[in-house]
Design an enzyme around this catalytic site. Structure first.
Site, PDB file in Angstrom:
ATOM      1  N   ASP A   1       0.770  -1.248   0.000  1.00  0.00           N
ATOM      2  CA  ASP A   1       0.000   0.000   0.000  1.00  0.00           C
ATOM      3  C   ASP A   1       0.806   1.307   0.000  1.00  0.00           C
ATOM      4  O   ASP A   1       1.778   1.423   0.735  1.00  0.00           O
ATOM      5  CB  ASP A   1      -0.874   0.093   1.262  1.00  0.00           C
ATOM      6  CG  ASP A   1      -1.547  -1.197   1.632  1.00  0.00           C
ATOM      7  OD1 ASP A   1      -1.544  -2.119   0.814  1.00  0.00           O
ATOM      8  OD2 ASP A   1      -2.067  -1.266   2.749  1.00  0.00           O
TER       9      ASP A   1
ATOM     10  N   GLN B   1       4.152   0.680   2.203  1.00  0.00           N
ATOM     11  CA  GLN B   1       4.406  -0.546   2.933  1.00  0.00           C
ATOM     12  C   GLN B   1       5.581  -1.246   2.265  1.00  0.00           C
ATOM     13  O   GLN B   1       5.530  -1.566   1.074  1.00  0.00           O
ATOM     14  CB  GLN B   1       3.157  -1.447   2.884  1.00  0.00           C
ATOM     15  CG  GLN B   1       2.056  -0.970   3.794  1.00  0.00           C
ATOM     16  CD  GLN B   1       2.446  -1.126   5.246  1.00  0.00           C
ATOM     17  OE1 GLN B   1       2.456  -2.216   5.772  1.00  0.00           O
ATOM     18  NE2 GLN B   1       2.791  -0.024   5.899  1.00  0.00           N
TER      19      GLN B   1
ATOM     20  N   SER C   1      -0.159   0.289   7.454  1.00  0.00           N
ATOM     21  CA  SER C   1      -0.556   1.443   6.647  1.00  0.00           C
ATOM     22  C   SER C   1      -1.091   2.604   7.475  1.00  0.00           C
ATOM     23  O   SER C   1      -1.612   2.412   8.578  1.00  0.00           O
ATOM     24  CB  SER C   1      -1.606   1.020   5.628  1.00  0.00           C
ATOM     25  OG  SER C   1      -0.952   0.323   4.589  1.00  0.00           O
TER      26      SER C   1
ATOM     27  N   ARG D   1      -7.115  -1.090  11.841  1.00  0.00           N
ATOM     28  CA  ARG D   1      -5.936  -0.524  11.174  1.00  0.00           C
ATOM     29  C   ARG D   1      -6.232   0.487  10.061  1.00  0.00           C
ATOM     30  O   ARG D   1      -7.350   0.680   9.641  1.00  0.00           O
ATOM     31  CB  ARG D   1      -5.068  -1.650  10.602  1.00  0.00           C
ATOM     32  CG  ARG D   1      -5.763  -2.546   9.590  1.00  0.00           C
ATOM     33  CD  ARG D   1      -4.796  -3.637   9.116  1.00  0.00           C
ATOM     34  NE  ARG D   1      -5.422  -4.556   8.183  1.00  0.00           N
ATOM     35  CZ  ARG D   1      -6.110  -5.639   8.556  1.00  0.00           C
ATOM     36  NH1 ARG D   1      -6.242  -5.936   9.837  1.00  0.00           N
ATOM     37  NH2 ARG D   1      -6.666  -6.421   7.645  1.00  0.00           N
TER      38      ARG D   1
HETATM   39  C1  FRU Z   1      -3.715  -3.739   2.865  1.00  0.00           C
HETATM   40  C2  FRU Z   1      -3.035  -4.120   4.169  1.00  0.00           C
HETATM   41  C3  FRU Z   1      -3.397  -3.152   5.251  1.00  0.00           C
HETATM   42  C4  FRU Z   1      -2.240  -3.267   6.204  1.00  0.00           C
HETATM   43  C5  FRU Z   1      -1.090  -3.471   5.256  1.00  0.00           C
HETATM   44  C6  FRU Z   1       0.002  -4.339   5.812  1.00  0.00           C
HETATM   45  O1  FRU Z   1      -3.097  -4.163   1.726  1.00  0.00           O
HETATM   46  O2  FRU Z   1      -3.388  -5.457   4.510  1.00  0.00           O
HETATM   47  O3  FRU Z   1      -4.648  -3.400   5.847  1.00  0.00           O
HETATM   48  O4  FRU Z   1      -2.068  -2.115   6.992  1.00  0.00           O
HETATM   49  O5  FRU Z   1      -1.614  -4.048   4.087  1.00  0.00           O
HETATM   50  O6  FRU Z   1       1.101  -4.344   4.946  1.00  0.00           O
END
Ligand code: FRU
Length: 507
Positions: free
Chosen positions: A22, A38, A80, A150
């Site tokens: 993300d 990410q 994220s 989250r």
């Molecule tokens: C979405 C996700 C988010 C999380 C992140 C972890 O793609 O699953 O919900 O914060 O990726 O990398």
């Protein structure tokens, strides 16, 4: 990073090495777009999440920056989140400056046996416009025992900060407010809307202008986007949105419809840049959790995932009932435009072929327009096809307009052999769009498209951006020839096509 591999996108952002998902923390300040993401710098699949960082002045040419956020403790990862510019020092972190940046994100704890611990919301602040951050010593700012809580996205509303954050497996987007980014108060829940999938992720709340047919701003609405996965109509992950009103604490929808941001499979978790005035600008993660950790860029070139191109968004209403839609158009591609390779202004039922083997980027920008189309006279053979082929391997990527049916535009990546025949034919389904009429039951006489092909990525914007699709593709040999062909269009239809080379932003 080495950006020369044959699958490496040249006008999209991708990380130097390792695995990206993300987009995070996006903001625009003093002429610079900041993109965090990410990032697993030590592997080619999700895990060990950091916040990678890149900056751009033009939205296309990205400069890699040092990693911005590292896991603060063993087995606690930085998931994220978003970032804001605290111009008025509401947080108290910035007594002597008006360009302080605060990042708001999820800390995800895991136990030694690998099981999930709580996900809590935390902040970090930056005195140097987002290049380096310090964790706030009062974290978490929102505590929780939930293992599925989250992806906070914060915006400014009046003199408050407003956060949307997902209670993922309860299908809740919670709204919190804060005066200072440290104390957060729960305000409302937006629950069980649209496709649920297995979980909600990465919500965004964004104000969008409503424009009329001439482009004039006639109103203003709020949009909530929710990414969900698995459970997308085409499989895996997808992003949906809801249009409505927001009063600082509560979001109410305008209608009961669920709309998707993309008609294809590879745009997830898009985020809007904080600090952009007028039409909001966003970009997404150009992948799908169904295969993100397996795509051949990993083993072949040492990286996985790119971002979509930046997109400019506004709302429009084209029909009395279902006509509300986000128009998302490609952000002005001027910075990446190369030489014009071919222009056909009135092609009729003809075709053009462009061999772009010596375009160094192997990337193209294409526009095609059809006007004066008498849809009542269109047959199932009335098409405008764009086909990209590799003469070396015989693989092709097919796309185009199919004016005789109800799904006038399609992208088919099933003619690519790929590096793993079984995997790609199974998951790379055909994506298409439906007629969205100006008036109910009436098919439009004019169609347009803009497209970027960038080695392993194809992005199309159909009907002035009313339908957008991002598609990954992995030809075993580069695609180097494009053919655009009009067939059996009824008399009166006018077709124009233009093909440009794109300049690599990484060369
Ligand atoms: C979405 C996700 C988010 C999380 C992140 C972890 O793609 O699953 O919900 O914060 O990726 O990398």
């Amino acid at each position: 990073g080495n950006y020369t591999g044959p699958l490496r996108s040249q006008v999209h952002y991708s990380p130097p090495t390792g695995f990206m998902n993300d987009p995070n923390g996006m903001f625009y300040l003093n002429g610079v777009f900041h993109l965090y993401y990410q990032y697993n710098p030590t592997g080619l699949g999700a895990g060990n999440q950091h916040w990678g960082h890149a900056t751009s002045k033009d939205g296309y040419t990205w400069e890699n920056q040092p990693i911005a956020l590292f896991p603060p403790e063993e087995r606690v990862y930085v998931f994220s989140g978003s970032a804001v510019v605290d111009v008025n020092n509401t947080s108290g972190f910035f007594p002597d400056q008006d360009n302080g940046v605060v990042a708001v994100f999820t800390l995800a704890r895991y136990y030694e046996d690998g099981s999930s611990g709580p996900q809590t919301q935390a902040i970090a602040y930056s005195h140097d416009e987002g290049y380096t951050f310090q964790y706030y010593d009062g974290n978490p700012v929102i505590n929780s025992t939930s293992t599925q809580f989250r992806d906070p996205k914060v915006i400014r509303y009046g003199d408050q900060w407003v956060m949307v954050v997902a209670y993922s497996q309860e299908f809740v987007v919670a709204v919190y407010t804060s005066p200072d980014l440290k104390q957060w108060t729960w305000a409302s829940n937006f629950t069980d809307h649209g496709l649920l999938g297995a979980q909600y992720e990465c919500p965004n709340l964004v104000k969008m202008p409503v424009r009329d047919r001439d482009g004039a701003v006639v109103d203003e609405k709020y949009v909530i986007t929710i990414s969900l996965q698995p459970g997308a109509p085409l499989g895996g992950s997808v992003t949906q949105y809801f249009i409505g009103d927001f009063n600082g604490t509560h979001f109410t929808t305008l209608d009961a419809a669920t709309r998707l941001t993309d008609f294809a499979k590879d745009n997830y978790a898009a985020q809007f840049f904080y600090g952009v005035e007028g039409n909001p600008i966003n970009l997404g993660w150009a992948s799908n959790w169904q295969y993100a950790g397996q795509v051949p860029t990993g083993n072949n070139e040492g990286w996985r995932s790119a971002m979509t191109l930046p997109r400019v968004n506004y709302l429009t209403k084209t029909a009395p009932r279902i006509g509300w839609t986000i128009v998302d158009e490609i952000y002005d591609p001027k910075p990446i435009m190369g030489e014009s390779l071919k222009t056909a202004t009135d092609m009729g039922n003809g075709s053009i072929t462009v061999d772009y083997a010596d375009v160094e980027s192997n990337a193209l920008y294409i526009e095609a327009n059809v006007t004066g189309l008498d849809v009542a006279k269109a047959t199932t053979f009335s098409t405008l096809n764009l086909t990209f082929t590799s003469p070396a391997s015989g693989e092709s990527l097919r796309s185009g307009f199919y004016f005789g049916g109800d799904n006038p535009f399609f992208v088919d990546r099933g003619q690519l052999r790929g590096f793993d025949n079984v995997f790609f034919t199974d998951k790379f389904s055909v994506a298409d769009v439906y007629y969205d009429s100006n008036a109910p039951g009436q098919k439009p006489a004019s169609w347009s498209m803009k497209a970027v092909i960038d080695r392993s990525m194809y992005e199309v914007f159909v009907g002035g951006g009313r339908h957008a699709g991002t598609v990954l593709l992995y030809p075993t040999q580069p695609l180097t020839v494009v053919n655009v062909a009009a067939r059996d269009l009824p008399a009166g239809a006018r077709v124009s096509v233009a093909v440009w080379a794109l300049e690599s932003t990484w060369a």
